[in-house]
Design a protein around this motif. Structure first.
Motif, PDB file in Angstrom:
ATOM      1  N   PRO A  94     104.007  37.687  28.573  1.00 40.03           N
ATOM      2  CA  PRO A  94     105.081  37.569  29.564  1.00 40.03           C
ATOM      3  C   PRO A  94     104.715  36.576  30.666  1.00 40.03           C
ATOM      4  O   PRO A  94     103.558  36.462  31.057  1.00 40.03           O
ATOM      5  N   PHE A  95     105.716  35.844  31.161  1.00 37.30           N
ATOM      6  CA  PHE A  95     105.465  34.919  32.265  1.00 37.30           C
ATOM      7  C   PHE A  95     105.799  35.604  33.589  1.00 37.30           C
ATOM      8  O   PHE A  95     106.703  36.444  33.655  1.00 37.30           O
ATOM      9  N   ASP A  96     105.062  35.254  34.638  1.00 30.74           N
ATOM     10  CA  ASP A  96     105.316  35.817  35.956  1.00 30.74           C
ATOM     11  C   ASP A  96     105.574  34.741  36.999  1.00 30.74           C
ATOM     12  O   ASP A  96     105.684  35.032  38.189  1.00 30.74           O
ATOM     13  N   LEU A 125     106.736  27.622  32.926  1.00 29.03           N
ATOM     14  CA  LEU A 125     106.547  29.068  32.844  1.00 29.03           C
ATOM     15  C   LEU A 125     105.048  29.339  32.767  1.00 29.03           C
ATOM     16  O   LEU A 125     104.359  28.709  31.973  1.00 29.03           O
ATOM     17  N   ALA A 126     104.563  30.259  33.584  1.00 30.45           N
ATOM     18  CA  ALA A 126     103.126  30.542  33.588  1.00 30.45           C
ATOM     19  C   ALA A 126     102.895  32.041  33.602  1.00 30.45           C
ATOM     20  O   ALA A 126     103.672  32.820  34.170  1.00 30.45           O
ATOM     21  N   ALA A 153     103.298  26.934  30.212  1.00 33.73           N
ATOM     22  CA  ALA A 153     104.217  26.286  29.276  1.00 33.73           C
ATOM     23  C   ALA A 153     105.127  25.347  30.056  1.00 33.73           C
ATOM     24  O   ALA A 153     105.684  25.726  31.092  1.00 33.73           O
ATOM     25  N   LEU A 154     105.274  24.127  29.562  1.00 37.62           N
ATOM     26  CA  LEU A 154     106.115  23.119  30.190  1.00 37.62           C
ATOM     27  C   LEU A 154     107.184  22.657  29.209  1.00 37.62           C
ATOM     28  O   LEU A 154     106.872  22.285  28.072  1.00 37.62           O
TER      29      LEU A 154
END
Length: 303
Positions: A175-177, A197-198, A204-205
């Motif tokens: 999961p990204f936060d 998204l990290a 992730a880009l």
């Protein structure tokens, strides 16, 4: 098995109908409001006159077992609503709708009716991208660029950038936060957009540049001192010391290379098996796209 195809534009003609037209035991019914297109496409596939329909009412009267929707996005809500209310398992080309309220309503309607609803995120089935799911993914980078096509933000994000968003979601290792959006918006047109998204141990880009000078799609996943790169869905390059290149075979159909054939067959197999497919995960991609749209329209911090 009776299967309807609604909308006979480029994506239907180039990608979906060649797959559907080759399936044994499938009775294909075509529907479009343009008579010349209907006859031309039906003739090319040897579809009899009784299986050509100028109206959705005529198509719905055929007691279909499944339907594929490739009409323009703005009419998706109306068409998909009627199919679901008729209890017809439905595969709809992305997106479900331009407005998130419509997408949520369609998913809820499918669940209320107990009817399968699938969204055409074919890249999840593309062989090169599927192989990336088995690779270390500490850093994910996806670019999908075009030439001379700045566009209104919602249209560009929901019709095109949605593929980037969904591919990132598919490949995220957890999961990204943290979510960040950067964009260049000029005179109401979106020139480029970057989504980051990290989460725990990964970043992730997703990048789309509509004035890039090149039409290209490149995916890279890397981690543990190894990288896998997929270029235009056709060439897979593994980097660990010396690069190793695997190219699409000369006889591999484009629909298979892009995951469309696999997505179509998986949907048809599920329908035959009586499996009720859920579009909940696809809806999560639409919800994330809505956050991107808001961030672009309202500026940083709106996501």
């Amino acid at each position: 098995m009776k299967v309807g195809c609604i909308g006979l534009g480029d994506i239907a003609q180039k990608a979906y109908l060649p797959v559907l037209g080759m399936q044994p035991g499938l009775e294909l019914h075509l529907q479009t409001r343009t008579p010349a297109t209907l006859d031309r496409v039906a003739d090319s596939l040897h579809v009899p006159a009784a299986q050509r329909h100028a109206t959705l009412d005529s198509l719905l009267a055929q007691d279909l077992d499944a339907a594929f929707v490739h009409a323009p996005t703005e009419v998706h809500p109306e068409i998909v609503t009627r199919l679901l209310e008729a209890g017809i398992p439905t595969y709809v080309d992305k997106p479900l709708a331009y407005e998130l309220t419509d997408s949520r309503r369609l998913v809820a309607l499918a669940e209320q009716r107990g009817t399968a609803l699938a969204v055409g995120f074919n890249r999840r089935h593309a062989p090169g991208y599927a192989q990336c799911a088995d690779h270390p993914r500490e850093l994910i980078l996806m670019q999908k660029n075009r030439v001379g096509l700045p566009e209104e933000p919602r249209t560009m994000i929901l019709d095109d950038f949605i593929h980037v968003v969904d591919t990132l979601r598919f490949l995220l290792p957890g999961p990204f936060d943290d979510l960040t959006v950067r964009a260049r918006l000029r005179d109401g047109l979106l020139h480029h957009v970057v989504l980051q998204l990290a989460g725990d141990g990964f970043t992730a880009l997703g990048v789309m540049n509509r004035l890039s000078g090149s039409t290209e799609e490149i995916l890279e996943v890397s981690g543990r001192d190894a990288k896998r790169q997929v270029v235009n869905l056709a060439e897979v390059i593994d980097h660990k010391g010396q690069p190793s290149v695997r190219r699409r075979g000369d006889w591999v159909p484009v629909a298979r290379q892009r995951g469309i054939e696999q997505a179509v067959l998986a949907f048809l197999d599920a329908v035959r098996a009586g499996e009720v497919l859920s579009a909940r995960d696809a809806l999560a991609t639409h919800e994330l796209c809505e956050r991107v749209v808001r961030a672009v329209q309202e500026g940083p911090g709106a996501a």
